[in-house]
Write a protein that holds these residues in place. Structure first.
Motif, PDB file in Angstrom:
ATOM      1  N   ARG A   1       0.925  -1.184  -0.118  1.00  0.00           N
ATOM      2  CA  ARG A   1       0.129  -0.067  -0.168  1.00  0.00           C
ATOM      3  C   ARG A   1       0.815   1.103   0.072  1.00  0.00           C
ATOM      4  NH1 ARG A   1      -4.222  -1.760   4.657  1.00  0.00           N
ATOM      5  NH2 ARG A   1      -5.608  -3.114   3.239  1.00  0.00           N
ATOM      6  N   CYS A   2       1.978   1.296   0.753  1.00  0.00           N
ATOM      7  CA  CYS A   2       2.706   2.244   0.833  1.00  0.00           C
ATOM      8  C   CYS A   2       3.314   2.859  -0.372  1.00  0.00           C
ATOM      9  CB  CYS A   2       3.824   2.272   1.887  1.00  0.00           C
ATOM     10  SG  CYS A   2       4.840   3.438   2.206  1.00  0.00           S
TER      11      CYS A   2
ATOM     12  N   ILE B   1       0.652   4.140  -2.864  1.00  0.00           N
ATOM     13  CA  ILE B   1       0.492   5.554  -2.310  1.00  0.00           C
ATOM     14  C   ILE B   1       1.684   6.624  -2.940  1.00  0.00           C
ATOM     15  CG2 ILE B   1       0.186   7.052  -0.440  1.00  0.00           C
ATOM     16  CD1 ILE B   1      -1.236   4.749   1.110  1.00  0.00           C
TER      17      ILE B   1
ATOM     18  N   TRP C   1      -6.633   2.953   3.758  1.00  0.00           N
ATOM     19  CA  TRP C   1      -5.415   4.089   3.370  1.00  0.00           C
ATOM     20  C   TRP C   1      -5.476   4.980   4.532  1.00  0.00           C
ATOM     21  CZ3 TRP C   1      -4.290   5.889  -2.122  1.00  0.00           C
ATOM     22  CH2 TRP C   1      -3.845   4.866  -2.827  1.00  0.00           C
TER      23      TRP C   1
END
Length: 440
Positions: A116-117, A120, A220
């Motif tokens: 996810r990081c 993003i 998120w």
């Protein structure tokens, strides 16, 4: 809740019915030995990183003269504060999320947070990519993913593999004015390729196999602490680098000297920063495991700040006549730099405290506290004093550093309150999660 297709242990599966923390046997001595042992490969990692991305470019630029050295310094400064500093700040969320999840044996969540990081960050960097291509997001986020699993040697191996490539790039372009910049870009890409290759051939203990966008785009909000991390890191980074930008007002000698001093300071910063990273991971692991041993980690890290600060001060102060000669042969720059190092050496004590204590805050998921303290220390105290002492009272570059030192003294005292006075880890008000940690 996302259900994994594999049978590895998840955070939700290891919770106890009661809210009592988990105890394990440890001591001040054992924790110090563990942190020192893990800090050595971590130090080599950040030493190689600073060498590849700062020291080596500055070294080759300095050999072309003070004008090229000054220009390269300005370019690297602007590059850092508009790119890597943002990435580094956001990736402090992984110091909390990944390390806590790993301590709670929620292995696939470690990989999910990492994925996810990465997503993003690359979405965040679309506007910046229009101006310049940067592979830094993949590099810094992947390094946090490996460190959170206590794989402290993995980033060292990757950066060591990139070192010969960096030297080849710089030697090939050493006669070109834009050689340092081109070599830096190629080095970033080389490291990115190597770190992705390492992760691909890793044991995949923490890899999340469900890569559907519907999974990666969930929750998120867990990365809201990454925004505080950006504020926390960028406030400090800009306060340091604004000195380089302002030094250009005083001439090429002053700017070249400031560049050398900053490079030396960044090198010495790797000592406390490496120890702080290991302390942060260790602390978050214990929080995830619901162990009171996190108190011992804070005590060990606090004791280490004085020792590391004294070592760094001694290196900068007593070797101030020799260190500038590594980067330049210009006697005027060497003399000015040597005198500047005499006062800047005092800043090493504040650097040690801030590097370690801010890491402890990140390990607790308290980036919001760190961001407020950093904004106050650097933007309310340090930068106004830098301008006042450097220009109004005409102390020049030494005045800029004096303003920064006063800001760091405030920050050192302020950061000690939530880390030392606060009764960390006595008991938890509720079951901790990798994204919300409530301590009393």
């Amino acid at each position: 809740m996302i259900i994994d297709s594999d049978s590895r242990s998840r955070y939700d599966a290891v919770q106890e019915e009661d809210d009592q923390p988990v105890y394990s046997r440890t001591s001040f001595k054992l924790e110090m030995e563990d942190l020192v042992r893990n800090s050595l490969p971590t130090f080599l990692t950040f030493l190689l990183q600073s060498s590849l991305l700062l020291i080596i470019p500055i070294y080759f630029a300095g050999k072309q003269g003070k004008d090229v050295l000054s220009a390269s310094s300005m370019a690297i400064t602007l590059f850092y504060i508009t790119g890597p500093a943002l990435v580094f700040g956001f990736c402090t969320a992984e110091d909390t999320l990944c390390s806590t999840a790993f301590g709670a044996k929620s292995y696939t969540k470690v990989g999910l947070y990492y994925q996810r990081c990465v997503l993003i960050l690359h979405m965040m960097f679309i506007p910046i990519a229009i101006l310049w291509v940067n592979s830094g997001p993949m590099l810094r986020c992947s390094k946090r993913y490996l460190l959170s699993q206590n794989k402290f040697r993995a980033p060292t191996m990757v950066l060591a593999g990139a070192l010969p490539f960096s030297l080849i790039f710089h030697m090939a372009f050493k006669r070109f004015y834009l050689g340092p910049a081109l070599s830096l870009v190629l080095t970033y890409w080389t490291i990115s390729v190597l770190v992705v290759t390492y992760i691909y051939f890793d044991d995949h203990q923490c890899w999340n196999s469900d890569l559907r966008l519907s999974v990666l785009l969930q929750d998120w909000g867990q990365f809201s602490i990454g925004i505080s991390g950006i504020v926390m890191v960028c406030a400090e980074s800009f306060s340091f680098r604004v000195i380089t930008l302002l030094s250009a007002k005083f001439g090429s000698v002053e700017l070249a000297s400031q560049t050398v001093v900053t490079t030396i300071s960044m090198f010495l910063f790797q000592f406390p920063f490496s120890f702080g990273i290991c302390s942060s991971v260790r602390l978050a692991n214990y929080i995830g495991a619901r162990s009171h041993n996190c108190v011992t980690v804070v005590r060990v890290a606090t004791a280490a700040t004085a020792v590391i600060g004294l070592i760094n001060f001694s290196i900068m102060f007593f070797f101030r006549g020799w260190l500038p000669r590594i980067f330049t042969d210009d006697e005027e720059v060497i003399k000015y730099t040597s005198n500047l190092l005499r006062g800047v050496a005092l800043n090493e004590f504040g650097d040690a405290v801030n590097a370690i204590f801010s890491s402890l805050l990140r390990g607790q998921g308290r980036q919001n506290i760190g961001s407020v303290l950093n904004l106050t220390a650097y933007y309310v105290i340090a930068i106004p004093l830098e301008l006042l002492l450097g220009f109004y009272f005409e102390f020049g570059v030494p005045g800029l550093w004096a303003g920064l030192l006063l800001g760091e003294l405030f920050l050192s005292a302020a950061e000690s309150i939530p880390n030392v006075v606060y009764k960390l880890g006595q008991y938890y008000r509720k079951k901790p999660s990798p994204c919300v940690i409530t301590l009393c």
